[in-house]
Design an enzyme around this catalytic site. Structure first.
Site, mmCIF file in Angstrom:
data_model
loop_
_atom_site.group_PDB
_atom_site.id
_atom_site.type_symbol
_atom_site.label_atom_id
_atom_site.label_comp_id
_atom_site.label_asym_id
_atom_site.label_seq_id
_atom_site.Cartn_x
_atom_site.Cartn_y
_atom_site.Cartn_z
ATOM 1 N N SER A 208 0.837 -1.204 0.000
ATOM 2 C CA SER A 208 0.000 0.000 0.000
ATOM 3 C C SER A 208 0.876 1.260 0.000
ATOM 4 O O SER A 208 1.641 1.475 -0.932
ATOM 5 C CB SER A 208 -0.955 -0.041 1.188
ATOM 6 N N ASP B 171 -10.046 -4.824 -4.255
ATOM 7 C CA ASP B 171 -9.437 -3.836 -3.353
ATOM 8 C C ASP B 171 -10.308 -2.585 -3.313
ATOM 9 O O ASP B 171 -10.470 -1.906 -4.332
ATOM 10 C CB ASP B 171 -8.030 -3.499 -3.857
ATOM 11 N N HIS C 165 -7.850 -5.431 -0.138
ATOM 12 C CA HIS C 165 -6.666 -4.607 0.103
ATOM 13 C C HIS C 165 -5.691 -5.266 1.082
ATOM 14 O O HIS C 165 -4.481 -5.056 0.980
ATOM 15 C CB HIS C 165 -7.086 -3.236 0.636
#
Length: 247
Positions: free
Chosen positions: A99, A195, A225
């Site tokens: 991320s 996601d 995610h």
């Protein structure tokens, strides 16, 4: 118990380091996450099984490191990552960025290219402060950010995120998706199609901007995610192994 590193900027970072063979592997976590997360711990277990050098750490204001989360920004956390890699690893490293850690790891490829042997990103979120946060703010939120210098965003992971004016403005100094991103080593981008935090279009933009001889994007249908169910964790490990084999 973690060990601690004091950065050149005076920030005290918590870290766990596994001794082993090189190239080492460094895990860079996400926004408001920490080094106790499922992916970081699973990769550490993999490294111990393989006899591979491994490092996981907490940015300032995250996990067991000193500092307040709301005082930090992308520039600070990139400095933290650079200090950790410089001081706590030896020789070339494979960066694994999750991320926001994907954004930070991409910045590291520009700042210390001689130390990077390969890159794996998981739901990479380059430029998210501008393209996701700022672009998604309504007029009231933008006014609040300007007047009181912070705004609260709901989070499915717990307490609301406090987004500061400094985070948004500093993020603009580190945008990557506006031009080519040279990556002259093995690179693998991993992205889940389910996601809800990083749209699949971000992965396509990143692939389009990335320039190098060995770059691939892998989409996992239905992965969210977190990207941390057993199948995803195995995929991460196998992907790191492939990058090591090609480096």
């Amino acid at each position: 118990m973690p060990d601690y590193l004091t950065t050149p900027q005076g920030r005290r970072l918590a870290y766990n380091r596994t001794e082993g063979e090189g190239p080492g592997v460094v895990f860079l976590g996400g926004f408001k996450s920490d080094m106790q997360g499922t992916k970081a711990v699973a990769l550490e277990d993999w490294a111990k099984r393989k006899g591979r050098a491994f490092l996981r750490f907490d940015y300032s204001g995250h996990g067991e490191s000193d500092g307040e989360f709301i005082a930090g920004c992308i520039g600070d956390w990139a400095e933290d990552a650079q200090a950790a890699i410089s001081e706590l690893t030896e020789g070339p490293q494979i960066l694994v960025g999750s991320s926001m850690g994907g954004w930070i790891s991409l910045l590291m490829t520009q700042r210390m290219p001689d130390r990077i042997a390969g890159l794996v990103t998981i739901a990479a979120a380059p430029d998210f402060t501008e393209d996701s946060m700022w672009a998604g703010f309504d007029d009231a939120q933008k006014t609040a950010l300007d007047m009181v210098e912070q705004v609260a965003l709901p989070s499915e992971y717990g307490e609301p995120y406090i987004i500061t004016k400094r985070l948004i403005e500093d993020g603009r100094n580190h945008l990557l998706l506006r031009g080519p991103i040279p990556l002259p080593f093995p690179v693998r981008f991993l992205q889940g199609t389910a996601d809800a935090d990083v749209d699949i279009s971000v992965a396509h933009r990143l692939l389009d901007r990335a320039e190098g001889p060995d770059i691939r994007l892998t989409l996992v249908k239905g992965a969210d995610h977190r990207f941390s169910d057993p199948d995803c964790l195995v995929l991460i490990e196998k992907t790191v192994e492939k990058v090591l084999a090609r480096g």
